[in-house]
Design an enzyme around this catalytic site. Structure first.
Site, mmCIF file in Angstrom:
data_model
loop_
_atom_site.group_PDB
_atom_site.id
_atom_site.type_symbol
_atom_site.label_atom_id
_atom_site.label_comp_id
_atom_site.label_asym_id
_atom_site.label_seq_id
_atom_site.Cartn_x
_atom_site.Cartn_y
_atom_site.Cartn_z
ATOM 1 N N LYS A 169 1.223 -1.403 0.620
ATOM 2 C CA LYS A 169 0.058 -0.257 0.368
ATOM 3 C C LYS A 169 0.743 1.609 -0.050
ATOM 4 O O LYS A 169 0.930 2.324 -0.849
ATOM 5 C CB LYS A 169 -0.833 -0.104 1.107
ATOM 6 C CG LYS A 169 -1.652 1.284 1.782
ATOM 7 C CD LYS A 169 -2.631 1.467 0.360
ATOM 8 C CE LYS A 169 -3.319 2.705 1.130
ATOM 9 N NZ LYS A 169 -4.082 3.444 -0.925
ATOM 10 N N LYS A 238 2.203 12.880 4.616
ATOM 11 C CA LYS A 238 1.824 11.683 5.299
ATOM 12 C C LYS A 238 2.451 10.095 4.420
ATOM 13 O O LYS A 238 3.157 9.722 5.059
ATOM 14 C CB LYS A 238 0.607 11.640 5.917
ATOM 15 C CG LYS A 238 0.783 10.568 6.792
ATOM 16 C CD LYS A 238 -0.274 8.896 6.775
ATOM 17 C CE LYS A 238 -1.578 8.970 6.677
ATOM 18 N NZ LYS A 238 -1.872 7.494 6.243
#
Length: 291
Positions: A169, A238
């Protein structure tokens, strides 16, 4: 199946809704109450605090980042109070370091942990068409498969080590950020020679780069359409940071990752953090004085 669901943000509310539509018994918790009320109207029950959601057969978490997940799952005492035999299906994008800690804490609590982050934006989540990368104990994965089928179009199994799904991911989002940046830079270059970004990106996303990510983000860059945000630029910052941290832990250089981080930081510093992260593709036009 009895499902606890914590985190009803832009992605989570569509995912929880699809679990309800599939006939599962869903108990929801969220920091803000409006999404909870919307789910209750669809047939869910409301947990007053996170630990109530941990009384289900499966706990699904879709929280924003490491800090929020730590506060809700660990610091609240919810994990320690979990029902024996609970399976935790963690579907957010979290850091390698934090997932490693989560794995250890779940073993101590007697709770099985599965990492199952998703690829897809809010409309994809609402349609139940997410791509889900899954890693965890096989028996537990088999148990939650009906839930994965309700939320996604395809599950991609990656074995029993949750870190495998986590890094896929992180790597995928790093690639998406790279694509957005390079499309923005190419658009700025072409415009400086009189070729409109829309023309360039229409050609390339229907030929050399005819893939959903390029088509969707290319159109947003060409139209400078960065609101409403399906995935905020701050979340992109992030996730690029997660890639850099993961690389540093294994001594894997990610030179372009540093460029992406700085460009995303620049965008946040200039007040664009609330925009869709496709706004990263608009930075090159601004830097070249063409926007």
């Amino acid at each position: 199946m009895r499902v606890g669901f914590i985190g009803l943000g832009a992605m989570g509310k569509g995912m929880a809704s699809n679990l309800l539509k599939a006939g599962h018994e869903v108990c929801v918790w969220n920091r803000s109450k409006e999404p909870v009320e919307a789910m209750v109207a669809q047939g869910a029950t409301a947990a007053q605090e996170p630990r109530e959601a941990f009384e289900a057969d499966v706990l699904v978490s879709m929280l924003a980042d490491d800090a929020v997940t730590r506060a809700v799952v660990l610091d609240s005492g919810a994990l320690e109070a979990a029902r024996p035999g609970l399976i935790h299906l963690s579907m957010a994008t979290l850091s390698v370091a934090f997932v490693t800690e989560m794995m250890e804490r779940h073993v101590q609590a007697g709770v099985q942990f599965i990492s199952a982050p998703v690829f897809g934006r809010t409309d994809v989540a609402e349609a139940g068409k997410l791509n889900i990368v899954v890693a965890g104990p096989q028996a537990a994965v088999d148990t939650v498969q009906p839930l994965l089928d309700a939320m996604g179009q395809t599950s991609w199994p990656l074995g029993e080590d949750p870190l495998r799904a986590t890094i896929v991911k992180i790597s995928g989002n790093f690639m998406l950020a790279s694509a957005i940046e390079t499309m923005g830079e190419a658009a700025a270059l072409s415009k400086s020679y009189g070729v409109e970004p829309a023309d360039l990106l229409n050609i390339l996303t229907n030929t050399l780069f005819a893939a959903p990510a390029y088509k969707n983000y290319g159109a947003m860059i060409a139209e400078q359409r960065f609101e409403p945000a399906a995935f905020k630029l701050t979340l992109g910052l992030k996730d690029v940071g997660l890639a850099l941290s993961a690389g540093q832990a294994k001594h894997v250089p990610l030179p372009f990752g540093s460029v992406l981080r700085d460009n995303l930081l620049e965008a946040v510093a200039q007040g664009e953090g609330h925009l869709d992260w496709s706004a990263l593709g608009g930075r090159a036009l601004k830097r070249s004085g063409q926007a």
